[in-house]
Design a protein around this motif. Structure first.
Motif, PDB file in Angstrom:
ATOM      1  N   SER A 409       5.695  53.346  28.058  1.00  0.00           N
ATOM      2  CA  SER A 409       6.361  52.008  27.843  1.00  0.00           C
ATOM      3  C   SER A 409       6.236  51.238  29.184  1.00  0.00           C
ATOM      4  CB  SER A 409       8.026  52.177  27.568  1.00  0.00           C
ATOM      5  OG  SER A 409       8.528  52.576  28.674  1.00  0.00           O
ATOM      6  N   GLN A 410       6.079  51.721  30.373  1.00  0.00           N
ATOM      7  CA  GLN A 410       5.989  51.175  31.274  1.00  0.00           C
ATOM      8  C   GLN A 410       4.587  50.660  31.828  1.00  0.00           C
ATOM      9  OE1 GLN A 410       8.823  49.491  32.708  1.00  0.00           O
ATOM     10  NE2 GLN A 410       9.775  50.559  30.901  1.00  0.00           N
ATOM     11  N   ASN A 411       3.731  51.007  31.248  1.00  0.00           N
ATOM     12  CA  ASN A 411       2.210  50.730  31.395  1.00  0.00           C
ATOM     13  C   ASN A 411       1.733  49.238  31.163  1.00  0.00           C
ATOM     14  OD1 ASN A 411      -0.619  50.403  30.277  1.00  0.00           O
ATOM     15  ND2 ASN A 411      -0.684  52.112  31.753  1.00  0.00           N
ATOM     16  N   VAL A 412       1.387  48.699  31.836  1.00  0.00           N
ATOM     17  CA  VAL A 412       1.068  47.053  31.794  1.00  0.00           C
ATOM     18  C   VAL A 412       0.515  46.712  30.612  1.00  0.00           C
ATOM     19  CG1 VAL A 412      -0.162  44.953  32.715  1.00  0.00           C
ATOM     20  CG2 VAL A 412       1.097  46.652  34.212  1.00  0.00           C
ATOM     21  N   SER A 413      -0.646  47.533  30.191  1.00  0.00           N
ATOM     22  CA  SER A 413      -1.396  47.205  29.106  1.00  0.00           C
ATOM     23  C   SER A 413      -0.325  47.576  27.632  1.00  0.00           C
ATOM     24  CB  SER A 413      -2.751  47.982  28.815  1.00  0.00           C
ATOM     25  OG  SER A 413      -2.228  49.517  28.788  1.00  0.00           O
ATOM     26  N   TYR A 414       0.350  48.785  27.714  1.00  0.00           N
ATOM     27  CA  TYR A 414       1.143  48.752  26.517  1.00  0.00           C
ATOM     28  C   TYR A 414       2.217  47.709  26.438  1.00  0.00           C
ATOM     29  CZ  TYR A 414      -0.839  53.210  24.927  1.00  0.00           C
ATOM     30  OH  TYR A 414      -1.690  54.085  24.670  1.00  0.00           O
ATOM     31  N   ARG A 415       2.713  47.200  27.781  1.00  0.00           N
ATOM     32  CA  ARG A 415       3.641  46.081  27.622  1.00  0.00           C
ATOM     33  C   ARG A 415       3.102  44.828  27.150  1.00  0.00           C
ATOM     34  NH1 ARG A 415       7.099  46.263  33.315  1.00  0.00           N
ATOM     35  NH2 ARG A 415       8.324  44.730  32.254  1.00  0.00           N
ATOM     36  N   LYS A 416       1.871  44.347  27.377  1.00  0.00           N
ATOM     37  CA  LYS A 416       1.115  43.478  26.769  1.00  0.00           C
ATOM     38  C   LYS A 416       1.023  43.490  25.380  1.00  0.00           C
ATOM     39  CE  LYS A 416      -2.057  42.361  30.531  1.00  0.00           C
ATOM     40  NZ  LYS A 416      -3.494  42.122  30.915  1.00  0.00           N
ATOM     41  N   LEU A 417       0.793  44.824  24.697  1.00  0.00           N
ATOM     42  CA  LEU A 417       0.736  44.961  23.235  1.00  0.00           C
ATOM     43  C   LEU A 417       1.980  44.661  22.990  1.00  0.00           C
ATOM     44  CD1 LEU A 417      -0.657  45.766  20.860  1.00  0.00           C
ATOM     45  CD2 LEU A 417      -0.397  48.342  21.592  1.00  0.00           C
ATOM     46  N   SER A 418       3.163  45.204  23.323  1.00  0.00           N
ATOM     47  CA  SER A 418       4.472  44.959  22.924  1.00  0.00           C
ATOM     48  C   SER A 418       4.986  43.551  22.800  1.00  0.00           C
ATOM     49  CB  SER A 418       5.590  45.699  23.496  1.00  0.00           C
ATOM     50  OG  SER A 418       6.862  45.469  23.347  1.00  0.00           O
ATOM     51  N   SER A 419       4.578  42.756  23.763  1.00  0.00           N
ATOM     52  CA  SER A 419       4.804  41.502  23.680  1.00  0.00           C
ATOM     53  C   SER A 419       4.091  40.729  22.707  1.00  0.00           C
ATOM     54  CB  SER A 419       4.516  40.896  25.098  1.00  0.00           C
ATOM     55  OG  SER A 419       4.979  41.235  26.241  1.00  0.00           O
ATOM     56  N   PHE A 420       2.732  41.194  22.435  1.00  0.00           N
ATOM     57  CA  PHE A 420       2.015  40.536  21.351  1.00  0.00           C
ATOM     58  C   PHE A 420       2.661  40.813  19.829  1.00  0.00           C
ATOM     59  CE2 PHE A 420      -0.982  40.939  17.795  1.00  0.00           C
ATOM     60  CZ  PHE A 420      -1.689  39.833  17.934  1.00  0.00           C
ATOM     61  N   LEU A 421       3.168  41.877  19.733  1.00  0.00           N
ATOM     62  CA  LEU A 421       3.899  42.302  18.756  1.00  0.00           C
ATOM     63  C   LEU A 421       4.926  41.795  18.130  1.00  0.00           C
ATOM     64  CD1 LEU A 421       3.252  46.466  18.606  1.00  0.00           C
ATOM     65  CD2 LEU A 421       1.768  44.362  17.309  1.00  0.00           C
ATOM     66  N   ARG A 422       5.846  41.421  19.609  1.00  0.00           N
ATOM     67  CA  ARG A 422       7.241  40.764  19.481  1.00  0.00           C
ATOM     68  C   ARG A 422       6.812  39.262  19.102  1.00  0.00           C
ATOM     69  NH1 ARG A 422       8.455  41.946  23.645  1.00  0.00           N
ATOM     70  NH2 ARG A 422       9.553  43.967  23.340  1.00  0.00           N
ATOM     71  N   ASP A 423       5.889  38.594  19.973  1.00  0.00           N
ATOM     72  CA  ASP A 423       5.934  37.208  20.075  1.00  0.00           C
ATOM     73  C   ASP A 423       5.014  36.637  19.126  1.00  0.00           C
ATOM     74  OD1 ASP A 423       7.529  37.179  22.139  1.00  0.00           O
ATOM     75  OD2 ASP A 423       5.765  37.119  23.504  1.00  0.00           O
ATOM     76  N   GLU A 424       3.764  37.251  18.426  1.00  0.00           N
ATOM     77  CA  GLU A 424       3.070  36.917  17.437  1.00  0.00           C
ATOM     78  C   GLU A 424       3.275  37.352  16.284  1.00  0.00           C
ATOM     79  OE1 GLU A 424       0.285  34.915  18.007  1.00  0.00           O
ATOM     80  OE2 GLU A 424       0.565  34.537  20.104  1.00  0.00           O
ATOM     81  N   LEU A 425       3.664  38.727  16.026  1.00  0.00           N
ATOM     82  CA  LEU A 425       3.808  39.127  14.752  1.00  0.00           C
ATOM     83  C   LEU A 425       5.358  39.280  14.178  1.00  0.00           C
ATOM     84  CD1 LEU A 425       1.028  42.031  14.459  1.00  0.00           C
ATOM     85  CD2 LEU A 425       0.954  39.591  13.870  1.00  0.00           C
ATOM     86  N   HIS A 426       6.236  38.821  15.313  1.00  0.00           N
ATOM     87  CA  HIS A 426       7.685  38.782  15.083  1.00  0.00           C
ATOM     88  C   HIS A 426       8.377  39.849  14.602  1.00  0.00           C
ATOM     89  CE1 HIS A 426       6.872  34.369  15.880  1.00  0.00           C
ATOM     90  NE2 HIS A 426       6.149  34.737  15.008  1.00  0.00           N
ATOM     91  N   LEU A 427       7.687  41.211  15.167  1.00  0.00           N
ATOM     92  CA  LEU A 427       8.378  42.447  14.674  1.00  0.00           C
ATOM     93  C   LEU A 427       9.706  42.809  15.468  1.00  0.00           C
ATOM     94  CD1 LEU A 427       5.024  44.534  14.459  1.00  0.00           C
ATOM     95  CD2 LEU A 427       6.304  43.085  12.476  1.00  0.00           C
TER      96      LEU A 427
END
Length: 556
Positions: A409-427
């Protein structure tokens, strides 16, 4: 007359709180909002919102909104005058909420459309499930139905809405403040709110003879058992350190509003009856639980819990990045943490004790094998493919992060994916965590992007535009190339590339996998995938009958 049968479930409740009802089909969304507010016992407001996720559509009374609708992928339309049949005939569900108010949201499943020529055009509640103490639904179903019939049969909908608004203004003017206090819950009463099938499963785990017991007697028997000091000790020895820390914090609070993070950390104790979950998303530790816990919470128990928890975390990490490893490698991992530099003999003692409690791994000769890869001797193919590669030894922080979340969860690339899913797909956060776990599991076993997209599709997750896909693809390549893989005994493709003094080759999204091709041997390719993928809610491959996340895959 035609009606829609709706099942309205309060989000975040455990056990679920819901009401099944009939609402007239010949109406618009403004009138439906007023009906739902009555059914859900909201104080009336015009700040309602219907959200149709699949359509990326939100319906409101636009004049009543105090701020401009948020920009993004959703289209905002006026609810007044828009017939409900336009959407309820084609969509499976929607979310109903009140904006700007501290009120629960509801997922509303559109179950079917029915015809009843004898019924009046007033809504009616057919069935409900709620907790013993519910601060929102205080009116009994029969009484509420009588109120609904009176309001919608005797007076016009406009009068109903006007009355609700007046009541809302009166409530706001009064300035009432919520006061935190204990609700004095009892373990027996809380357990009695579960269905009998769940209680029987708990009784089996606790060795209680449940034959011939009714639900109330079963709940009482389980409550007595889990409040036994020796049983409580055993339960705490199976908990992870962050779960115990969360429980300790909970004992210091009275009835408190529980966040998603709280529920995740307290789930183990809530399932045992030690944390009472209320229908309004509050939680509390019963005083009888605290009393027993104070007796058993000795320094000796705390130390034993820490040793077993850290061993459990190391086993989880071993399973996630190796699947099979020599005991000496796991011993090196265990000793990296301050305060745990023990002898190899003591390490083996703790390992064997944990095996008796959790049964997560097995010891075969001088190796530790993750039980999830025993099926079809998958571990043999994994070890063959790994060859003579070195083992990556993770840091302490990595071990704790993977063990707690099941992915980095603290890996930078996984945090980028998390932000994408939250901000772009509104999950929502819960859905994001589920997807990140799936992404990690697929990539760590050299899975394909098509498998991941299939899991996205199963969960009705769609991309609105080519722009979103264009942003998603490079994020996924970065995630893949920074994922610790079984093939490489915990090293990432990027780390392997640097070690080989090779430059990582970008791989297009259309490829079967994002793994840089230069890192994969050209011969001796082994199918790393088990016949059936095992996700957290799947039945455990060991045949225990439990969900994987509650058995061999616990805390993955």
């Amino acid at each position: 007359m035609e009606f829609y049968q709706l099942k309205i479930t309060r989000k975040g409740t455990k056990p679920p709180v819901w009401r099944r009802c009939l609402v007239p089909a010949d109406t618009d969304f403004a009138k439906l909002a007023a009906m739902l507010e009555d059914i859900l016992e909201y104080t009336g407001t015009e700040k309602y919102e219907f959200e149709f996720f699949q359509k990326k559509l939100r319906l409101q009374n636009l004049d009543a909104q105090t701020t401009e609708p948020a920009k993004g992928s959703y289209e905002y339309l006026e609810a007044r005058g828009r017939e409900t049949s336009e959407l309820l005939d084609t969509e499976a569900w929607f979310t109903f909420r009140v904006k700007g108010e501290d009120l629960p949201e509801y997922r509303t499943d559109i179950e079917k459309k029915v015809t009843d020529d004898e019924k009046t055009d007033s809504p009616v509640i057919l069935k409900e499930t709620k907790g013993a103490e519910d601060s929102f639904w205080t009116v009994e179903m029969q009484t509420k139905n009588a109120e609904l019939e009176k309001k919608y049969s005797d007076i016009g909908i406009a009068d109903v809405v006007a009355k609700k608004i007046a009541e809302l203004e009166k409530t706001i003017a009064s300035g009432e403040q919520e006061v935190s206090f204990s609700r004095d819950p009892k373990v027996k009463d809380y357990l009695n709110s579960y269905n009998k099938e769940d209680l029987i499963e708990s009784a089996k785990e606790l060795g209680i003879d449940y034959e011939g017991l009714d639900k109330e007697a079963l709940a009482a028997g389980i409550a007595a058992r889990v409040l036994d000091p020796e049983v409580m000790k055993a339960i705490f020895l199976q908990a992870d350190e962050w779960e115990i820390e969360a429980f300790d914090r909970a004992t210091e609070r009275k009835c408190f509003p529980a966040t998603h993070k709280d529920w995740k950390e307290l789930e183990w104790f809530s399932n045992k009856g030690y944390i009472v979950a209320y229908s309004d998303n509050h939680a509390e530790v019963p005083r009888e639980v605290i009393s027993v816990y104070e007796q058993i919470n000795t320094p000796e128990l705390q130390e034993k819990c820490r040793k077993l928890s850290w061993m459990r975390s190391c086993q989880s990490m071993m399973g996630l990045i190796y699947a099979i490893a020599p005991l000496k490698i796991v011993y090196r991992m265990y000793r990296r943490r301050d305060g745990f530099r023990i002898s190899y003999e003591e390490f083996l003692d703790i390992l064997h004790e944990l095996a008796e409690k959790d049964d997560m791994c097995i010891i075969k000769e001088d190796k530790l094998i993750w039980k999830a890869v025993l099926q079809d001797n998958l571990y043999e193919r994994i070890e063959e493919f790994q060859g003579d590669r070195d083992f990556y030894i993770p840091t302490v922080d990595e071990v704790l992060d993977y063990a707690k979340h099941g992915y980095p969860s603290q890996n930078v690339s996984y945090r980028k994916l998390s932000s994408f899913l939250r901000d772009e797909l509104h999950l929502e956060e819960e859905k994001i965590e589920e997807l990140l776990y799936i992404v990690y599991k697929e990539f760590s076993m050299d899975g394909m992007l098509s498998d991941i997209m299939e899991e996205f599709n199963k969960r009705d997750i769609v991309f609105d535009s080519d722009r979103q896909m264009e942003r998603f693809a490079p994020i996924m390549m970065e995630v893949n190339n920074n994922t610790r893989m079984l093939d490489f005994r915990g090293y990432t493709p990027n780390e392997v590339s640097r070690a080989n003094e090779q430059e990582v080759v970008p791989v297009a999204p259309a490829m079967q996998s994002f793994v840089p091709m230069g890192n994969v041997p050209s011969n001796n390719i082994v199918d790393m995938q088990p016949k059936k993928k095992v996700y957290p809610n799947d039945p455990c491959p060991c045949g225990s009958g439990k969900k994987y996340k509650k058995c061999c895959g616990r805390n993955k």
